[in-house]
Design an enzyme around this catalytic site. Structure first.
Site, PDB file in Angstrom:
ATOM      1  N   LEU A 121       0.898  -1.056  -0.063  1.00  0.00           N
ATOM      2  CA  LEU A 121      -0.094  -0.153   0.089  1.00  0.00           C
ATOM      3  C   LEU A 121       0.882   1.196   0.187  1.00  0.00           C
ATOM      4  O   LEU A 121       1.946   1.289   0.661  1.00  0.00           O
ATOM      5  CB  LEU A 121      -0.911   0.150   1.179  1.00  0.00           C
ATOM      6  N   ASP A 122       0.583   2.158  -0.648  1.00  0.00           N
ATOM      7  CA  ASP A 122       1.215   3.493  -0.607  1.00  0.00           C
ATOM      8  C   ASP A 122       1.465   4.114   0.677  1.00  0.00           C
ATOM      9  O   ASP A 122       0.459   3.880   1.488  1.00  0.00           O
ATOM     10  CB  ASP A 122       0.519   4.593  -1.705  1.00  0.00           C
ATOM     11  N   LYS A 123       2.510   4.992   0.862  1.00  0.00           N
ATOM     12  CA  LYS A 123       2.398   5.622   2.228  1.00  0.00           C
ATOM     13  C   LYS A 123       1.370   6.213   2.753  1.00  0.00           C
ATOM     14  O   LYS A 123       1.334   6.074   3.916  1.00  0.00           O
ATOM     15  CB  LYS A 123       3.997   6.351   2.195  1.00  0.00           C
TER      16      LYS A 123
END
Ligand code: URA
Length: 242
Positions: free
Chosen positions: A111-113
């Site tokens: 998952l993106d930051k």
């Protein structure tokens, strides 16, 4: 065939600390197997859940053997990698013992930051492969908040299976969008391409303001607090992979 390992190696693989320290603890009788202390670190033990069911180390039942699968409720600002410049890795949300395990615990996809929600981690290569392989079509469901109102056309375009993302040569698989209100919706994907949700909305001229993963297959957060983790039970994993 059941694998056998030296006791000190097994405990070190499970992340219980440096081998020397483990050897010293074993000699002091801190590993107990069916009521009997095994005090020789080089003794070979059978590595199976069944065989080690009644084993304790320092008075506690033995940590999960590999393969282990856990779920984490990822907060914003954490990366799905072991190291980050800011030092905010989701692995720092887990017990230190998990970071010391061999084989290494890794995230199942990423998952993106700035994305929040459900992320799975495992040390089982076959499990990670099965959970991420496109042919298994494991659904991922997101709650999406957008910068601009939905136009009403997104659901049909995403469902068409013809949308192409920039610099890709294959159209996206059909995805299901359900509008909640003017700027929010849920989106179910059957694949996991790089920044996929953000790029899908960018392709239609909108921008994702916040993204939260609600579900992976039949697994959801089930009340898991932000920043918390839990084991994925074997029966849930079987259902996920069936
Ligand atoms: N799609 C994105 O754009 N980001 C994520 O983190 C997950 C899916």
């Amino acid at each position: 065939m059941t694998q056998k390992l030296r006791l000190d190696r097994l405990l070190s693989n499970l992340g219980y600390g440096p081998r020397r320290q483990i050897q010293s603890h074993i000699r002091k009788g801190k590993f107990v197997f069916s009521g009997r202390a095994i005090s020789d670190p080089s003794e070979k033990v059978e590595v199976s859940k069944q065989a080690l069911e009644n084993a304790t180390y320092e008075g506690e039942p033995l940590e999960h053997l590999a393969p282990m699968v856990i779920k984490v409720h990822k907060p914003a600002g954490y990366v799905c990698a072991h190291h980050d410049e800011d030092g905010l890795s989701i692995f720092h949300l887990l017990p230190e013992r998990f970071r010391l395990r061999t084989p290494t615990l890794t995230t199942v996809g990423r998952l993106d930051k700035d994305t929040t929600g459900l992320i799975l981690c495992s040390d089982g290569g076959d499990i990670i492969h099965a959970l991420t392989h496109p042919k298994n079509h494991i659904e991922k469901e997101y709650h999406v908040t957008l910068a601009d109102p939905l136009s009403g056309e997104e659901a049909d375009i995403f469902a068409s299976g013809t949308l192409m993302l920039r610099s890709e040569d294959k159209p996206l698989l059909p995805a299901t969008l359900k509008q909640i209100d003017e700027k929010t919706c849920t989106l179910i994907l059957h694949e996991g391409r790089y920044h996929q949700v953000k790029r899908m909305f960018a392709a239609l001229g909108n921008k994702v303001e916040s993204l939260h993963r609600i579900r992976v297959g039949a697994l959801s957060l089930d009340g898991l607090e932000e920043g918390a983790w839990d084991y994925v039970r074997e029966e849930d994993l079987k259902r996920l992979l069936s």
